[in-house]
Design an enzyme around this catalytic site. Structure first.
Site, mmCIF file in Angstrom:
data_model
loop_
_atom_site.group_PDB
_atom_site.id
_atom_site.type_symbol
_atom_site.label_atom_id
_atom_site.label_comp_id
_atom_site.label_asym_id
_atom_site.label_seq_id
_atom_site.Cartn_x
_atom_site.Cartn_y
_atom_site.Cartn_z
ATOM 1 N N HIS A 127 0.817 -1.221 0.000
ATOM 2 C CA HIS A 127 0.000 0.000 0.000
ATOM 3 C C HIS A 127 0.848 1.266 0.000
ATOM 4 O O HIS A 127 0.523 2.254 -0.634
ATOM 5 C CB HIS A 127 -0.958 -0.008 1.201
ATOM 6 C CG HIS A 127 -0.249 0.078 2.508
ATOM 7 N ND1 HIS A 127 0.171 -1.027 3.187
ATOM 8 C CD2 HIS A 127 0.145 1.141 3.221
ATOM 9 C CE1 HIS A 127 0.782 -0.645 4.284
ATOM 10 N NE2 HIS A 127 0.787 0.672 4.327
ATOM 11 N N CYS A 176 -3.489 0.459 -25.951
ATOM 12 C CA CYS A 176 -3.733 0.769 -24.535
ATOM 13 C C CYS A 176 -2.711 0.130 -23.611
ATOM 14 O O CYS A 176 -2.826 0.200 -22.393
ATOM 15 C CB CYS A 176 -5.154 0.398 -24.124
ATOM 16 S SG CYS A 176 -5.512 -1.360 -24.262
HETATM 17 C C1 PEP Z 1 -1.955 -4.943 -22.014
HETATM 18 O O1 PEP Z 1 -1.787 -6.159 -21.900
HETATM 19 O O2 PEP Z 1 -1.200 -4.194 -22.666
HETATM 20 C C2 PEP Z 1 -3.109 -4.299 -21.361
HETATM 21 C C3 PEP Z 1 -3.415 -3.033 -21.592
HETATM 22 O O3 PEP Z 1 -3.810 -5.037 -20.471
HETATM 23 P P1 PEP Z 1 -3.266 -5.314 -18.980
HETATM 24 O O4 PEP Z 1 -2.028 -4.501 -18.755
HETATM 25 O O5 PEP Z 1 -4.370 -4.959 -18.068
HETATM 26 O O6 PEP Z 1 -3.003 -6.796 -19.042
#
Ligand code: PEP
Ligand code: MG
Length: 589
Positions: free
Chosen positions: A200, A513
């Site tokens: 944390h 992403c």
């Molecule tokens: C990824 O794998 O790049 C992604 C965005 O998902 P996570 O990081 O949540 O696995």
């Protein structure tokens, strides 16, 4: 000061890199050696009064959490609010509260003693767990236990006298309240005996922008108050008695770090144009609903990834449809008129839910993760899809499926979504006519069948964290020093080109992403390959925005072709470095 003085030899102590950044300053040692707890037997008629004293201490600890909560809300740290919520639940937990009261009554011992015995029992349960995340929650029990004991013996929180601005806090561990006081005191960094990457204090330090090294074992015994100490949260080490040269380097790196943090805190628009006018959307990745509110304030152009699995973690039961619908609605409303992409839960592998309730083990090697896991437990996914559809009446939402590797999986989700829609509508909820369904491209299998996946979905988003892991065979969690986690590897660059080209041909949106989207070093490459939508940790938006504003989309396209032509990882890396240098891109922004 320790007896070293100016003659002491520079000493490096390695720990765990908790929160990034470098700082140098005089050590402020928090002596956490606990006061001797009073222990005595009670007369039977004193039991009720002792119960009252214990409950009053619990109330004081709860009020303290409320105060910290209010401060963290202002700072917009959603992740940390969830930890405080866990502390609140622990403080009210019947095992702790009733267990202590029962001991007071049956063993006829004072509250401090009864509490110490109960805590010992609870901690023994945690010690038997093998999951890192849950083991680290054991330190939350210490935090809660300490606060209750201190409230009972009438002690102020340990960091009652604030250190001076610019000091480096050296302690065994910190409670949330300590940490907030430290932030107010403008402490420069934190060095702790205990802690790991998900503890944390580390999560809090990141949220507060304080460099932190944890897991240093006995740093409190090696440092004296006022000693100059360097905390390198990037490398995970502290330097005691730094030489003149180390002091100079650390001071400069600290200055650069402060400047970077200052820039990151400022709201900037998530809609950015390159020098030649190409528009790119910079969106936020969020883990908790509340974070979407602060991300929007920071300027994010919608939420490109809401990692909903956090709703399922560190709890003994599953989140209900109502609970989930509330969370998704908060985000949809905060982000409106922009869109939020709700990713269905990605559990399994290195992500986890309470195995107690789901009756299965999460084994990375089995591949039983995310959508594959959901296919084993369709009811859990149907509940989630129902909650997501309910939120569609409050704003623009998209639903995205993680770890897709086949058309069968996508067909399964579509069928379940149709059933969920039917169910939700028949219960009287309003559902948007069209809720776009997207696919995450995180497995080499998905890249290879990208055209088929695009034909059957509304959009795709590339999860480079997993795509790199599974293409290169490098564990994303345990790769720290191997140097093998290389997003610029020709296989990754070509996969990204394949995805962008296929999406363009299909007339569908493709975004990124994964963490690659958050690094200014890759902004030109992603732009040049054809991506126009990048989703990232909101504090990274400013740096990526600055990078994109320095380049032309046309130059970026030509540059991407050069990177695509690279036959080796080194050549690819060299092209990227040279472009960034030439365009003066601040890759550490
Ligand atoms: C990824 O794998 O790049 C992604 C965005 O998902 P996570 O990081 O949540 O696995
Ligand atoms: Mg992923």
């Amino acid at each position: 000061m320790t007896d070293g003085g100016p003659l002491a030899v520079e000493t490096i102590v390695d720990g765990v890199a908790g929160a990034p950044g470098v700082a140098i300053g005089p050590a402020f040692l928090v002596d956490r050696r606990r006061a001797q707890l009073p222990r005595f037997h009670l007369a039977a008629h004193a039991v009720l009064a002792e119960h009252d004293r214990f409950m009053a201490a619990q109330q004081r600890a709860l009020v303290e959490i409320d105060e910290v909560h209010a401060r963290m809300e202002q700072l917009g740290s959603g992740e940390y609010l969830a930890i405080l919520e866990a502390h609140r639940l622990m403080l009210r937990d019947p095992i702790l509260v009733d267990g202590t009261k029962r001991r007071i009554a049956t063993d006829l011992v004072n509250a401090e003693w009864a509490l110490a015995l109960t805590l010992k029992e609870v901690k023994a349960v945690f010690d038997r767990l093998t999951d890192d995340y849950f083991r680290e929650r054991r330190s939350d029990i210490d935090v809660i236990g300490d606060r209750l004991q201190q409230a009972l013996i009438g002690q102020e929180a340990p960091v009652a006298t604030p250190p001076s601005a610019g000091a480096v806090l050296v302690a065994h561990d910190l409670s949330p309240a300590d940490a907030i006081r430290l932030r107010d005191a403008k402490v420069a960094a934190i060095a702790l005996n205990v802690g790991g990457k998900t503890s944390h204090t580390v999560i809090l330090a990141r949220a507060l922008g304080l460099p932190a090294v944890v897991g240093l074992q006995r740093i409190t015994e090696s440092v004296g108050r006022g000693d100059i100490i360097v905390v390198d949260g990037d490398a995970g080490r502290v330097t005691l008695h730094p030489s003149e040269e180390t002091t100079h380097t650390a001071t400069e790196r600290h200055r650069v770090f402060r400047e970077k943090m200052r820039r990151r805190g400022r709201p900037v628009s998530g809609l950015v144009r390159t020098k030649d006018g190409t528009e790119i959307e910079l969106q936020a990745n969020v883990e908790f609903a509340q974070e979407a509110v602060s991300a929007t304030r920071l300027g994010a152009h919608g939420v490109g990834l809401y990692r909903t699995e956090y709703l399922y973690m560190s709890r003994p039961d599953l989140p209900s449809e109502d609970e989930q619908a509330t969370a998704y609605t908060i985000v949809a409303e905060a982000v409106r008129p922009q869109r939020v992409v709700l990713r269905t839960f990605d559990l399994g592998g290195d992500k986890f839910a309470s195995p107690v309730k789901l009756g299965t083990t999460f084994d990375t090697a089995s591949g039983l993760r995310a959508i594959r896991f959901a296919m084993r437990f369709p009811d859990i996914l149907k509940t989630q899809l129902s909650a997501m559809l309910r939120a569609s009446s409050s704003g623009e939402i998209g639903v995205m499926i993680p770890m897709i590797s086949s058309l069968e999986e996508l067909a399964f989700v579509k069928e379940l979504m149709a059933a969920a829609r039917h169910d939700v509508v028949s219960r009287g909820f309003v559902v948007a006519e069209k809720v776009p369904l997207g696919v995450m491209v995180e497995l080499p299998a998905a890249v290879i069948i990208i055209r088929e996946l695009l034909a059957e979905s509304d959009f795709v988003s590339v999860g480079t964290n997993d795509l790199v892991q599974y293409t290169l065979g490098v564990d994303r969690v345990h790769q720290i020093d191997s140097g093998l986690y290389q997003p610029y590897h020709p296989s990754i660059v070509r996969s990204l080109a394949t995805i962008a080209n296929a999406a363009r041909e299909a007339g569908k949106s493709a975004s990124i992403c994964g963490e690659m989207a958050a690094e200014p070093a890759y902004s030109a490459l992603l732009l040049g390959l054809g991506f126009r939508r990048l989703s990232m940790n909101p504090i990274a938006i400013a740096g990526v925005r600055a990078a994109l504003r320095r380049i032309n989309a046309r130059d970026a396209a030509a540059f991407a072709q050069k990177v695509l032509a690279a036959r080796t990882t080194n050549a690819s890396r060299a092209e990227i470095d040279s472009f960034n240098r030439e365009h003066e891109i601040d890759v550490h922004a």
